[in-house]
Design an enzyme around this catalytic site. Structure first.
Site, PDB file in Angstrom:
ATOM      1  N   TYR A  56      21.022   2.615 -29.716  1.00 40.34           N
ATOM      2  CA  TYR A  56      20.188   3.357 -30.658  1.00 40.34           C
ATOM      3  C   TYR A  56      20.999   4.454 -31.347  1.00 40.34           C
ATOM      4  O   TYR A  56      21.252   5.515 -30.779  1.00 40.34           O
ATOM      5  CB  TYR A  56      18.983   3.971 -29.955  1.00 40.34           C
ATOM      6  N   HIS A 142      20.352  -4.735 -21.400  1.00 44.56           N
ATOM      7  CA  HIS A 142      19.803  -4.720 -22.749  1.00 44.56           C
ATOM      8  C   HIS A 142      20.047  -6.033 -23.493  1.00 44.56           C
ATOM      9  O   HIS A 142      21.186  -6.401 -23.770  1.00 44.56           O
ATOM     10  CB  HIS A 142      20.434  -3.571 -23.536  1.00 44.56           C
TER      11      HIS A 142
END
Length: 320
Positions: A56, A142
Site C-alpha cells: 500500500y 498477501h
C-alpha cells in the site's frame, strides 16, 4: 465496540477494522493531515483493528499508520500487515506508481514477489521499521495467487514458527479468490483468512470458505465490504465500480434493488453492506478502507446498529 477473538489465538479484533490502503494514496493522493485525522477518527469511534501492507503506497501506508498510532497505548490496538512482496530500490523509476501498483506515490521502490522464509523475515523486519513497532499482532501472506505452493510450503511455515515463538500472535492469508483460500484452510495451520470482496451483500461466493473455516476453527476477516465502491453510497451511480472495474449492468441493477430495500426499512445501502458480513459467527471482523474522518465515523455507527430481521429477509431475496 465488542472485540472478537481470532481463531483459537488470544488476538482480538474490533468488529470494524481500518483498512489502510487509502492512506497509502490508493489511486489518488491523500494529504498527511487528512490521513492522520482519519486514523484518529477511527480511534475515537472505537476501532481497534488496523490493517496495512508494504504494497500500500510502497510503504507509505505503514509509515502513516505507525505515526498515527504512535501515541496510543500499544496493548489497546491490533495491527496486521502482510508478507510476500519485498520493497526494493527501483532500477528505472518512471515517477509514479499509479500504472504499476495503483498508488499515487513516487515509484522509487519496486515490489518483488518473495514467499520464501528469508523473504518473509525481511518483509516483516521492514514493516516493523516503517510502523515504528516492536511487534505486529497478525501477519497475512498477501495475494499469493501465482505463488500458492510457495505460500503453503515456505511462507506459512515461517510464520507458524514466529507465531509459536510468540513473535506474532496470529497468521493467515489474504486474497480475493476463494479457491486458493480453501486450499490454505485445508492444508495449513492458519488462524484466519482475509477474504476481500467475496462475502458481501452482492457477492457471496465465499460461503464454502466460511463453512470450511467454521469446521476448522479458523476466523474469517471480510475485507472490501463495499465491493470497490458499488455499495458505498445510498444509491449506486451509473459509474460505480465493482471488483476494481466498472460495475456490470446486472450487478449495478442488483445493488440498486438492494438500495431500494434498505430505503423501505429506513436505512441506507452502506449500512447493510458493512453490517452484513458480521452476521455469520465465523466472521471476526469486517475491514474497509477509509479516506476521511466522516467515512469511518459513519461506518462505525452502522456496525454498531443492526438491521431488523425483516430487512435481512428482504435483502436476501434480492441477493439470491
Amino acid at each position: 465496540m465488542i472485540d472478537r477473538r481470532l481463531g483459537r489465538t488470544k488476538v482480538r479484533v474490533s468488529p470494524l477494522g481500518f483498512g489502510a490502503a487509502p492512506i497509502g494514496n490508493l489511486y489518488t493522493p491523500l494529504d498527511e493531515n487528512r490521513a492522520l485525522a482519519t486514523v484518529d477518527a477511527a480511534w475515537d469511534a472505537g476501532v481497534r483493528y488496523y490493517d496495512t501492507a508494504p504494497h500500500y503506497g510502497l510503504g507509505l501506508s505503514e509509515r502513516r499508520l505507525g505515526a498515527a498510532l504512535a501515541h496510543r497505548p500499544r496493548a489497546e490496538f491490533t495491527v496486521s500487515t502482510k508478507v510476500g512482496r519485498l520493497l526494493e530500490p527501483h532500477p528505472a523509476p518512471t515517477g509514479s506508481d499509479l500504472a504499476a501498483g495503483g498508488f499515487a506515490v513516487p515509484d522509487t521502490l519496486v515490489r518483488r514477489p518473495d514467499y520464501s522464509r528469508d523473504g518473509v523475515l525481511r518483509s516483516l523486519e521492514g514493516s516493523l521499521t516503517r510502523l515504528g513497532l516492536d511487534r505486529v499482532d497478525i501477519v497475512y501472506v498477501h495475494d499469493p495467487d501465482d505463488h500458492l505452493d510457495a505460500a503453503v510450503t515456505e511462507a506459512l511455515p515461517a510464520l507458524t514458527a514466529l507465531r509459536d515463538q510468540g513473535v506474532i500472535g496470529a497468521i493467515g492469508v489474504g486474497m480475493n479468490a476463494v479457491a486458493p483460500l480453501l486450499r490454505v484452510v485445508a492444508e495449513a495451520d492458519v488462524d484466519a483468512v482475509m477474504a476481500a470482496g467475496r462475502w458481501t451483500l452482492v457477492d457471496r461466493t465465499a460461503r464454502p470458505l466460511l463453512d470450511a473455516c467454521a469446521e476448522r476453527g479458523v476466523s474469517v476477516v471480510a475485507a472490501a465490504p463495499f465491493n470497490s465502491g458499488l455499495l458505498s453510497r445510498p444509491r449506486p451511480p451509473d459509474d460505480a465500480f465493482f471488483d476494481y472495474g466498472p460495475a456490470p449492468e446486472a450487478m449495478l441493477l442488483r445493488a440498486r434493488h438492494l438500495a431500494e430495500v434498505c430505503a423501505r426499512h429506513g436505512t441506507v445501502l452502506p449500512h447493510a453492506a458493512v453490517r452484513f458480513p458480521l452476521r455469520d459467527p465465523v466472521v471476526a471482523g469486517v475491514v474497509a478502507g477509509f479516506r476521511s474522518p466522516a467515512e469511518v465515523t459513519s461506518a462505525a455507527h452502522w456496525v454498531a446498529g443492526d438491521l431488523p430481521e425483516a430487512a435481512w429477509r428482504d435483502l436476501a431475496a434480492v441477493a439470491d
